[in-house]
Design a protein around this motif. Structure first.
Motif, PDB file in Angstrom:
ATOM      1  N   ARG A  58       0.848  -1.192   0.000  1.00 29.70           N
ATOM      2  CA  ARG A  58       0.000   0.000   0.000  1.00 29.70           C
ATOM      3  C   ARG A  58       0.883   1.242   0.000  1.00 29.70           C
ATOM      4  NH1 ARG A  58      -5.675  -0.254   0.970  1.00 29.70           N
ATOM      5  NH2 ARG A  58      -5.288   1.943   0.615  1.00 29.70           N
ATOM      6  N   VAL A  59       0.482   2.259  -0.735  1.00 30.01           N
ATOM      7  CA  VAL A  59       1.220   3.520  -0.777  1.00 30.01           C
ATOM      8  C   VAL A  59       0.797   4.359   0.419  1.00 30.01           C
ATOM      9  CG1 VAL A  59       1.613   5.636  -2.081  1.00 30.01           C
ATOM     10  CG2 VAL A  59       1.425   3.449  -3.276  1.00 30.01           C
ATOM     11  N   ILE A  60       1.775   4.849   1.170  1.00 28.00           N
ATOM     12  CA  ILE A  60       1.504   5.679   2.334  1.00 28.00           C
ATOM     13  C   ILE A  60       1.497   7.152   1.942  1.00 28.00           C
ATOM     14  CG2 ILE A  60       2.319   6.336   4.636  1.00 28.00           C
ATOM     15  CD1 ILE A  60       3.666   3.493   4.665  1.00 28.00           C
ATOM     16  N   LEU A  61       2.489   7.538   1.153  1.00 26.14           N
ATOM     17  CA  LEU A  61       2.524   8.902   0.635  1.00 26.14           C
ATOM     18  C   LEU A  61       3.216   8.923  -0.711  1.00 26.14           C
ATOM     19  CD1 LEU A  61       5.626  10.221   1.377  1.00 26.14           C
ATOM     20  CD2 LEU A  61       4.593  10.150   3.600  1.00 26.14           C
ATOM     21  N   ARG A  62       2.853   9.927  -1.505  1.00 27.33           N
ATOM     22  CA  ARG A  62       3.373  10.018  -2.867  1.00 27.33           C
ATOM     23  C   ARG A  62       4.261  11.232  -3.049  1.00 27.33           C
ATOM     24  NH1 ARG A  62       0.947   6.316  -5.950  1.00 27.33           N
ATOM     25  NH2 ARG A  62      -1.137   5.660  -5.406  1.00 27.33           N
ATOM     26  N   ARG A  63       5.279  11.054  -3.860  1.00 31.05           N
ATOM     27  CA  ARG A  63       6.175  12.143  -4.227  1.00 31.05           C
ATOM     28  C   ARG A  63       5.342  13.265  -4.851  1.00 31.05           C
ATOM     29  NH1 ARG A  63       8.621  13.881  -8.803  1.00 31.05           N
ATOM     30  NH2 ARG A  63      10.709  14.732  -8.615  1.00 31.05           N
ATOM     31  N   GLY A  64       5.639  14.504  -4.456  1.00 26.96           N
ATOM     32  CA  GLY A  64       4.950  15.660  -5.011  1.00 26.96           C
ATOM     33  C   GLY A  64       3.753  16.124  -4.201  1.00 26.96           C
ATOM     34  N   HIS A  65       3.237  15.267  -3.312  1.00 28.07           N
ATOM     35  CA  HIS A  65       2.102  15.676  -2.492  1.00 28.07           C
ATOM     36  C   HIS A  65       2.559  16.585  -1.352  1.00 28.07           C
ATOM     37  CE1 HIS A  65      -0.851  12.240  -3.705  1.00 28.07           C
ATOM     38  NE2 HIS A  65      -0.431  12.945  -4.731  1.00 28.07           N
ATOM     39  N   VAL A  66       1.631  17.348  -0.846  1.00 28.61           N
ATOM     40  CA  VAL A  66       1.901  18.214   0.304  1.00 28.61           C
ATOM     41  C   VAL A  66       1.958  17.341   1.554  1.00 28.61           C
ATOM     42  CG1 VAL A  66       0.981  20.102   1.714  1.00 28.61           C
ATOM     43  CG2 VAL A  66       0.779  20.178  -0.786  1.00 28.61           C
ATOM     44  N   GLY A  67       2.950  17.589   2.406  1.00 29.43           N
ATOM     45  CA  GLY A  67       3.102  16.796   3.617  1.00 29.43           C
ATOM     46  C   GLY A  67       2.014  17.079   4.629  1.00 29.43           C
ATOM     47  N   GLN A  68       1.382  16.026   5.143  1.00 34.21           N
ATOM     48  CA  GLN A  68       0.331  16.162   6.156  1.00 34.21           C
ATOM     49  C   GLN A  68       0.703  15.520   7.485  1.00 34.21           C
ATOM     50  OE1 GLN A  68      -2.380  18.025   5.689  1.00 34.21           O
ATOM     51  NE2 GLN A  68      -1.664  18.457   3.614  1.00 34.21           N
ATOM     52  N   ASN A  69       1.654  14.572   7.458  1.00 32.90           N
ATOM     53  CA  ASN A  69       1.970  13.816   8.669  1.00 32.90           C
ATOM     54  C   ASN A  69       3.453  13.468   8.751  1.00 32.90           C
ATOM     55  OD1 ASN A  69      -0.827  13.416   9.586  1.00 32.90           O
ATOM     56  ND2 ASN A  69      -1.005  12.135   7.771  1.00 32.90           N
ATOM     57  N   PHE A  70       3.849  13.140   9.960  1.00 30.44           N
ATOM     58  CA  PHE A  70       5.179  12.632  10.273  1.00 30.44           C
ATOM     59  C   PHE A  70       4.955  11.227  10.828  1.00 30.44           C
ATOM     60  CE2 PHE A  70       8.560  12.607  13.728  1.00 30.44           C
ATOM     61  CZ  PHE A  70       9.578  12.268  12.889  1.00 30.44           C
ATOM     62  N   TYR A  71       5.766  10.262  10.419  1.00 28.64           N
ATOM     63  CA  TYR A  71       5.530   8.855  10.731  1.00 28.64           C
ATOM     64  C   TYR A  71       6.721   8.215  11.448  1.00 28.64           C
ATOM     65  CZ  TYR A  71       2.058   9.437   6.989  1.00 28.64           C
ATOM     66  OH  TYR A  71       1.028   9.868   6.202  1.00 28.64           O
ATOM     67  N   PHE A  72       6.401   7.397  12.468  1.00 29.05           N
ATOM     68  CA  PHE A  72       7.368   6.499  13.102  1.00 29.05           C
ATOM     69  C   PHE A  72       6.946   5.077  12.769  1.00 29.05           C
ATOM     70  CE2 PHE A  72       7.901  10.129  15.911  1.00 29.05           C
ATOM     71  CZ  PHE A  72       9.272  10.157  16.076  1.00 29.05           C
ATOM     72  N   ILE A  73       7.911   4.255  12.402  1.00 25.68           N
ATOM     73  CA  ILE A  73       7.603   2.850  12.123  1.00 25.68           C
ATOM     74  C   ILE A  73       7.763   2.065  13.426  1.00 25.68           C
ATOM     75  CG2 ILE A  73       8.217   0.795  10.796  1.00 25.68           C
ATOM     76  CD1 ILE A  73       9.464   2.728   8.703  1.00 25.68           C
ATOM     77  N   TYR A  74       6.655   1.498  13.903  1.00 24.15           N
ATOM     78  CA  TYR A  74       6.715   0.679  15.114  1.00 24.15           C
ATOM     79  C   TYR A  74       7.022  -0.774  14.747  1.00 24.15           C
ATOM     80  CZ  TYR A  74       5.919  -1.473  19.542  1.00 24.15           C
ATOM     81  OH  TYR A  74       6.115  -2.206  20.687  1.00 24.15           O
ATOM     82  N   SER A  75       6.430  -1.244  13.646  1.00 24.11           N
ATOM     83  CA  SER A  75       6.752  -2.593  13.171  1.00 24.11           C
ATOM     84  C   SER A  75       6.599  -2.629  11.660  1.00 24.11           C
ATOM     85  CB  SER A  75       5.843  -3.642  13.826  1.00 24.11           C
ATOM     86  OG  SER A  75       4.512  -3.495  13.373  1.00 24.11           O
TER      87      SER A  75
END
Length: 156
Positions: A58-75
């Motif tokens: 699944r795509v989480i975010l795409r190049r060129g889009h406006v940033g909406q979130n900051f992500y930490f990978i837990y697993s």
């Protein structure tokens, strides 16, 4: 993510108690990307985290889009895909790096107010802790500035 942590991150941030934030904080200490922040910023993020489970590819975010979130990978793990060009001038997408538990992504677009520079997709099922752009922009820099000022005053 333990069930209790999922339940806490489903609560509205304004309803989380200080004790609950400290429980989330204790769970995340030791994650390399989390540990780069000061404890005050970590606690502010623990107050704001939401949980997301994302499926493989699944795509989480795409190049060129406006940033909406900051992500930490837990697993799990994710691909960081960037656009490149071959010798004939043809564009193609390549995986620049694979991020795993403890890594984070998405802060560049929030800190510099620029579009996403890469696309992120799940290599395998992943659990992410997400901080909203507004929380990240308002809380993190303000706390960082305050802590920097305290250190400068101490050194004086």
């Amino acid at each position: 993510l333990p069930k209790w942590a999922k339940l806490l991150t489903e609560k509205d941030p304004s309803e989380r108690t200080e004790k609950e934030c400290h429980r989330i904080h204790a769970l995340l200490r030791g994650l390399k990307s989390f540990d780069k922040f000061t404890e005050k910023i970590q606690l502010a993020m623990c107050k704001a985290f939401t949980h997301q489970s994302i499926g493989t590819l699944r795509v989480i975010l795409r190049r060129g889009h406006v940033g909406q979130n900051f992500y930490f990978i837990y697993s799990g793990s994710v691909f960081v895909n960037v656009e490149d060009m071959n010798a004939q001038g043809e564009k193609f997408v390549k995986t620049e790096v694979v991020l795993t538990k403890g890594d984070s992504f998405g802060e560049l677009a929030l800190l510099q107010n620029v579009q996403r520079t890469a696309s992120i997709s799940c290599r395998e099922d992943a659990e992410l802790l997400v901080v909203d752009r507004d929380v990240f922009a308002s809380v993190c820099p303000r706390i960082f500035d305050r802590e920097l000022e305290e250190k400068v005053n101490f050194l004086r």
